[in-house]
Design a protein around this motif. Structure first.
Motif, PDB file in Angstrom:
ATOM      1  N   ALA A 112       0.806  -1.227   0.000  1.00  0.00           N
ATOM      2  CA  ALA A 112       0.000   0.000   0.000  1.00  0.00           C
ATOM      3  C   ALA A 112       0.840   1.279   0.000  1.00  0.00           C
ATOM      4  CB  ALA A 112      -0.937   0.000   1.214  1.00  0.00           C
ATOM      5  N   VAL A 113       2.162   1.150  -0.010  1.00  0.00           N
ATOM      6  CA  VAL A 113       3.035   2.330   0.055  1.00  0.00           C
ATOM      7  C   VAL A 113       2.749   3.300  -1.096  1.00  0.00           C
ATOM      8  CG1 VAL A 113       5.448   3.078  -0.189  1.00  0.00           C
ATOM      9  CG2 VAL A 113       4.849   1.310   1.467  1.00  0.00           C
ATOM     10  N   ASN A 114       2.554   2.798  -2.302  1.00  0.00           N
ATOM     11  CA  ASN A 114       2.266   3.688  -3.438  1.00  0.00           C
ATOM     12  C   ASN A 114       0.970   4.455  -3.229  1.00  0.00           C
ATOM     13  OD1 ASN A 114       4.603   3.116  -4.835  1.00  0.00           O
ATOM     14  ND2 ASN A 114       3.658   1.536  -6.100  1.00  0.00           N
ATOM     15  N   PHE A 115      -0.059   3.789  -2.699  1.00  0.00           N
ATOM     16  CA  PHE A 115      -1.314   4.486  -2.412  1.00  0.00           C
ATOM     17  C   PHE A 115      -1.057   5.656  -1.469  1.00  0.00           C
ATOM     18  CE2 PHE A 115      -4.526   5.187   0.841  1.00  0.00           C
ATOM     19  CZ  PHE A 115      -5.538   5.739   0.070  1.00  0.00           C
ATOM     20  N   TYR A 116      -0.395   5.391  -0.349  1.00  0.00           N
ATOM     21  CA  TYR A 116      -0.156   6.451   0.632  1.00  0.00           C
ATOM     22  C   TYR A 116       0.735   7.549   0.069  1.00  0.00           C
ATOM     23  CZ  TYR A 116      -2.518   3.662   4.142  1.00  0.00           C
ATOM     24  OH  TYR A 116      -3.473   2.964   4.837  1.00  0.00           O
ATOM     25  N   SER A 117       1.724   7.191  -0.731  1.00  0.00           N
ATOM     26  CA  SER A 117       2.574   8.207  -1.375  1.00  0.00           C
ATOM     27  C   SER A 117       1.738   9.104  -2.287  1.00  0.00           C
ATOM     28  CB  SER A 117       3.685   7.546  -2.189  1.00  0.00           C
ATOM     29  OG  SER A 117       4.584   6.872  -1.350  1.00  0.00           O
ATOM     30  N   ASN A 118       0.808   8.512  -3.002  1.00  0.00           N
ATOM     31  CA  ASN A 118      -0.032   9.286  -3.926  1.00  0.00           C
ATOM     32  C   ASN A 118      -0.970  10.259  -3.223  1.00  0.00           C
ATOM     33  OD1 ASN A 118       1.122   8.166  -6.221  1.00  0.00           O
ATOM     34  ND2 ASN A 118      -0.404   6.542  -6.365  1.00  0.00           N
ATOM     35  N   VAL A 119      -1.282  10.014  -1.952  1.00  0.00           N
ATOM     36  CA  VAL A 119      -2.126  10.962  -1.210  1.00  0.00           C
ATOM     37  C   VAL A 119      -1.295  11.886  -0.324  1.00  0.00           C
ATOM     38  CG1 VAL A 119      -4.265   9.620  -1.341  1.00  0.00           C
ATOM     39  CG2 VAL A 119      -2.741   9.285   0.603  1.00  0.00           C
ATOM     40  N   GLY A 120       0.035  11.848  -0.487  1.00  0.00           N
ATOM     41  CA  GLY A 120       0.883  12.830   0.175  1.00  0.00           C
ATOM     42  C   GLY A 120       1.730  12.348   1.332  1.00  0.00           C
TER      43      GLY A 120
END
Length: 144
Positions: A112-120
């Motif tokens: 899920a790291v990419n998801f969280y990176s995409n939201v800042g």
């Protein structure tokens, strides 16, 4: 539509998505679910709850100010990839800003790291393992 929900409403999706249906609903409760300042959000498709997230007052490391931990974020499989988690995080950030919270953090599963990176969010730890769940990174989002 995003709504505040109860600590009991979140348990079925937590179990199904985060624990692969292997636990009882009671075993899916987290420390902090019932803290007075904790809150739980849900995204509804009509009357159906399809995505959840919980937020507990909790600092992280050496970060200063008031912090909240995001825990138990999960979306039903048929709704994943549709931006519902992003809407939950954005709703929470607006709410937490109004509560004078300085930052939110989470232990993000590696997948899920990419998801969280995409939201800042940004990674603030080395990879670590949570037994029985898998590899994670701590991630941080400054609110104010």
């Amino acid at each position: 539509m995003v709504k505040f929900i109860s600590k009991d409403d979140i348990l079925p999706i937590r179990n199904e998505i985060l624990r692969e249906g292997k636990l009882t609903l009671e075993e899916c409760r987290f420390t902090g679910d019932d803290y007075p300042e904790s809150f739980h959000l849900g995204f509804f498709d009509g009357d159906e709850l399809v995505s959840i997230a919980s937020f507990h007052p909790q600092g992280y490391g050496e970060f200063t100010g008031k912090g909240y931990q995001l825990r138990g974020m999960a979306t039903l499989k048929s709704y994943q990839g549709k931006g519902l988690g992003t809407q939950l995080v954005n709703f929470a950030v607006v709410y937490l800003r109004g509560q004078k919270v300085n930052y939110v953090w989470c232990n993000a599963r590696k997948i899920a790291v990419n998801f969280y990176s995409n939201v800042g969010f940004e990674i603030v730890s080395k990879e670590f393992d949570i037994p029985g769940i898998g590899p994670h990174h701590a991630m941080y989002l400054k609110i104010q």
